[in-house]
Structures are given as structure tokens and as C-alpha cells.
Motif scaffolding. Sequence first.
Motif, mmCIF file in Angstrom:
data_model
loop_
_atom_site.group_PDB
_atom_site.id
_atom_site.type_symbol
_atom_site.label_atom_id
_atom_site.label_comp_id
_atom_site.label_asym_id
_atom_site.label_seq_id
_atom_site.Cartn_x
_atom_site.Cartn_y
_atom_site.Cartn_z
ATOM 1 N N PHE A 1 44.110 42.437 32.159
ATOM 2 C CA PHE A 1 43.564 41.489 33.123
ATOM 3 C C PHE A 1 42.830 42.270 34.211
ATOM 4 C CE2 PHE A 1 47.187 39.474 31.154
ATOM 5 C CZ PHE A 1 46.732 38.194 30.868
ATOM 6 N N GLN A 2 41.782 41.660 34.755
ATOM 7 C CA GLN A 2 40.945 42.366 35.715
ATOM 8 C C GLN A 2 40.456 41.413 36.797
ATOM 9 O OE1 GLN A 2 37.981 44.950 33.993
ATOM 10 N NE2 GLN A 2 36.578 44.633 35.688
ATOM 11 N N ARG A 3 40.225 41.967 37.991
ATOM 12 C CA ARG A 3 39.615 41.206 39.078
ATOM 13 C C ARG A 3 38.887 42.172 40.009
ATOM 14 N NH1 ARG A 3 44.716 39.382 42.943
ATOM 15 N NH2 ARG A 3 45.741 41.421 43.092
ATOM 16 N N GLY A 4 37.862 41.641 40.672
ATOM 17 C CA GLY A 4 37.182 42.400 41.698
ATOM 18 C C GLY A 4 37.888 42.221 43.028
ATOM 19 N N LEU A 5 37.887 43.271 43.845
ATOM 20 C CA LEU A 5 38.548 43.253 45.137
ATOM 21 C C LEU A 5 37.594 43.727 46.221
ATOM 22 C CD1 LEU A 5 41.964 44.855 44.097
ATOM 23 C CD2 LEU A 5 41.468 42.427 44.396
ATOM 24 N N LEU A 6 38.011 43.623 47.462
ATOM 25 C CA LEU A 6 37.232 44.149 48.563
ATOM 26 C C LEU A 6 37.331 45.671 48.532
ATOM 27 C CD1 LEU A 6 38.369 41.688 51.384
ATOM 28 C CD2 LEU A 6 36.230 41.639 50.087
ATOM 29 N N GLY A 7 36.225 46.326 48.257
ATOM 30 C CA GLY A 7 36.243 47.782 48.222
ATOM 31 C C GLY A 7 36.830 48.355 46.957
ATOM 32 N N GLY A 8 36.703 47.657 45.831
ATOM 33 C CA GLY A 8 37.227 48.192 44.576
ATOM 34 C C GLY A 8 37.486 47.103 43.566
ATOM 35 N N SER A 9 38.215 47.448 42.517
ATOM 36 C CA SER A 9 38.597 46.511 41.464
ATOM 37 C C SER A 9 40.007 46.842 41.002
ATOM 38 C CB SER A 9 37.629 46.586 40.281
ATOM 39 O OG SER A 9 36.338 46.151 40.643
ATOM 40 N N GLU A 10 40.586 45.925 40.250
ATOM 41 C CA GLU A 10 41.959 46.115 39.762
ATOM 42 C C GLU A 10 42.059 45.684 38.308
ATOM 43 O OE1 GLU A 10 45.491 44.885 42.165
ATOM 44 O OE2 GLU A 10 45.876 43.551 40.466
ATOM 45 N N GLN A 11 42.799 46.463 37.534
ATOM 46 C CA GLN A 11 43.200 46.076 36.184
ATOM 47 C C GLN A 11 44.719 46.128 36.081
ATOM 48 O OE1 GLN A 11 41.615 48.200 32.814
ATOM 49 N NE2 GLN A 11 39.706 47.014 32.805
ATOM 50 N N ARG A 12 45.265 45.219 35.283
ATOM 51 C CA ARG A 12 46.686 45.247 34.927
ATOM 52 C C ARG A 12 46.761 45.276 33.412
ATOM 53 N NH1 ARG A 12 50.601 43.490 39.348
ATOM 54 N NH2 ARG A 12 49.289 43.570 41.215
ATOM 55 N N VAL A 13 47.365 46.327 32.903
ATOM 56 C CA VAL A 13 47.486 46.538 31.464
ATOM 57 C C VAL A 13 48.937 46.300 31.085
ATOM 58 C CG1 VAL A 13 47.140 48.145 29.557
ATOM 59 C CG2 VAL A 13 45.624 48.239 31.555
ATOM 60 N N LEU A 14 49.194 45.246 30.311
ATOM 61 C CA LEU A 14 50.550 44.928 29.883
ATOM 62 C C LEU A 14 50.883 45.722 28.628
ATOM 63 C CD1 LEU A 14 50.027 42.641 31.914
ATOM 64 C CD2 LEU A 14 51.329 41.129 30.411
ATOM 65 N N LEU A 15 52.064 46.364 28.665
ATOM 66 C CA LEU A 15 52.519 47.212 27.571
ATOM 67 C C LEU A 15 53.671 46.538 26.839
ATOM 68 C CD1 LEU A 15 52.658 50.568 29.586
ATOM 69 C CD2 LEU A 15 50.720 49.656 28.284
ATOM 70 N N VAL A 16 53.878 46.943 25.602
ATOM 71 C CA VAL A 16 54.981 46.401 24.815
ATOM 72 C C VAL A 16 56.305 46.804 25.459
ATOM 73 C CG1 VAL A 16 55.088 48.420 23.285
ATOM 74 C CG2 VAL A 16 55.916 46.209 22.476
ATOM 75 N N ASN A 17 57.285 45.917 25.402
ATOM 76 C CA ASN A 17 58.624 46.194 25.924
ATOM 77 C C ASN A 17 59.631 45.945 24.810
ATOM 78 O OD1 ASN A 17 60.978 46.546 27.336
ATOM 79 N ND2 ASN A 17 60.597 44.955 28.863
ATOM 80 N N GLN A 18 60.090 47.006 24.196
ATOM 81 C CA GLN A 18 61.054 46.895 23.107
ATOM 82 C C GLN A 18 62.484 47.137 23.579
ATOM 83 O OE1 GLN A 18 59.416 49.724 20.277
ATOM 84 N NE2 GLN A 18 58.143 48.143 19.323
ATOM 85 N N SER A 19 62.653 47.309 24.879
ATOM 86 C CA SER A 19 63.998 47.468 25.430
ATOM 87 C C SER A 19 64.576 46.101 25.770
ATOM 88 C CB SER A 19 63.955 48.350 26.687
ATOM 89 O OG SER A 19 63.420 47.619 27.776
ATOM 90 N N ALA A 20 65.850 46.109 26.156
ATOM 91 C CA ALA A 20 66.499 44.863 26.550
ATOM 92 C C ALA A 20 66.296 44.560 28.024
ATOM 93 C CB ALA A 20 67.995 44.944 26.242
ATOM 94 N N MET A 21 65.553 45.396 28.732
ATOM 95 C CA MET A 21 65.343 45.194 30.165
ATOM 96 C C MET A 21 64.339 44.060 30.398
ATOM 97 S SD MET A 21 67.349 47.176 31.737
ATOM 98 C CE MET A 21 66.671 46.901 33.376
ATOM 99 N N PRO A 22 64.655 43.123 31.295
ATOM 100 C CA PRO A 22 63.699 42.046 31.600
ATOM 101 C C PRO A 22 62.534 42.573 32.415
ATOM 102 C CG PRO A 22 65.610 41.905 33.038
ATOM 103 C CD PRO A 22 65.906 42.993 32.046
ATOM 104 N N GLY A 23 61.473 41.785 32.439
ATOM 105 C CA GLY A 23 60.296 42.165 33.219
ATOM 106 C C GLY A 23 59.231 42.801 32.351
ATOM 107 N N ASP A 24 58.047 42.923 32.915
ATOM 108 C CA ASP A 24 56.894 43.441 32.176
ATOM 109 C C ASP A 24 56.771 44.950 32.322
ATOM 110 O OD1 ASP A 24 56.003 40.924 31.320
ATOM 111 O OD2 ASP A 24 54.965 40.574 33.218
ATOM 112 N N ASN A 25 56.582 45.609 31.188
ATOM 113 C CA ASN A 25 56.079 46.973 31.222
ATOM 114 C C ASN A 25 54.574 46.875 31.464
ATOM 115 O OD1 ASN A 25 58.573 48.094 30.708
ATOM 116 N ND2 ASN A 25 58.224 48.364 28.516
#
Length: 223
Positions: free
Chosen positions: A67-91
Motif C-alpha cells: 500500500f502506498q500514499r503521498g505525504l507532506l515532504g515524502g511518501s510512504e509504503q507499507r509492505v505486508l509480509l506473510v505471518n506463519q507464527s501464532a503471534m497476532p498482528g501484521d508482519n
Amino acid sequence: MTGMFRHWPTRLRSVVVLAAALVMAGCAYIRDPEPPMTIEQVEELTPMAQVPVARAWVNPPGSQLVFQRGLLGGSEQRVLLVNQSAMPGDNQMVIRTRTGFGDGGRLRYEEFIRRVGGLPAPFQNASSGAFQHDADDLGPYAWAEERFGVGTICVLAVRRVQSAGRHLPAGVDAMDILLRNCVNGTAAKALEPILAPSVSGGPLGAPAGGSSRMLSALAGPSQ
């Protein structure tokens, strides 16, 4: 004027008094102007848009969505990774470029964490003293780790990448990266997405035969 007002008809006087009262009441309810929004508030209102995984600025193993968005003075990406552990939440990896700040020096940790929305679980209470430090071909990086059960480890890692390590587009001073990764295995395995081979390598979906092309930090479509 007061004497003239006394000679007005009673009904007319009542209307004038009522109108004046309404005007004064309206003035009492005039609101102060809203203060301008902070940079953080503006960024919170800026939506993310999904882009192809092949347009990621980094090349970590296990990438699923970008996912990507433009920001003030830059940009941002969020890259979601596979999570094969039992820990909740996004890698995930959170990557932000800094443009026009003339700030290609050290990562401003507190500011960076605040701008990305705070520390992810299970590191909400991690202090700067909990981080270990190392370096690779792209320079220094730091990480904290938490172990759960038998064989599960989570890492929180941060680093800044500058143009000396990989190509960045004109005007971009640096690329700041945060990684949260929980795996069944070792800390070395959990850190792979933020290490030099993943951060400086070609984009996902590069042509076969090793002829991967280097993407700039703003290669994705602007939103």
C-alpha cells in the motif's frame, strides 16, 4: 433617539427589541476559527492505495500486499509480509521517504515512530535501551527482539537508507524503514526483510536471468 423610541407603537418596539436580542445572541455563538491541522493529522487523513507487489521499493521475502500514499515532504509504503507464527498482528515493513529536509543524517527515532503511528505489538513498551546494533553494506540498523514459547521470535527493526547505499530520486534525502516480523525460527531469519539483500535488491517481479532493475524510492504511482 430614546424619546422617539417611546413614541413608536408598542408592537413595533417589541419587534425592534426582539431583533436586537437575536443579533446579540447570534454574536454570542460565533465560534473561534479552527486551528490549522498538524502534519500528523493531515497524514492520518491521507488514504492508502494498493499498488502491485512488483512496485514495492524493497524486495523482502514473503511480500503479500503493498500500500502506498503521498505525504507532506515524502511518501510512504507499507509492505505486508506473510505471518506463519501464532503471534497476532501484521508482519510488515513501513517505509517513508524524506524529501527536501536536507536531512540525510541519522534516523530520528522518536519522530519516525510517532509519524508511523507508534510501536506495533508486541513492542509497545520497548525503550531505546532495548535495541541491539549492527551494520551491513547499507549502513547501521538497530533491532529489539521478543521470544515466545518454543521457537517463536519477533523483531522490531529500524534503519535509514541513504543515496550512498542505493539510488534515490532527486530531492529525496533518505528512506526510513521499520520492520515488525514474527517468525518460527531465529532472529537472523526475522531480520532478513530489512537487511541489505532485501532493501537494495531489485523489485519483485523482476525479469528472469538476474537482470533486475533498481527501483527508486518513489517508483510507485503517486496517489
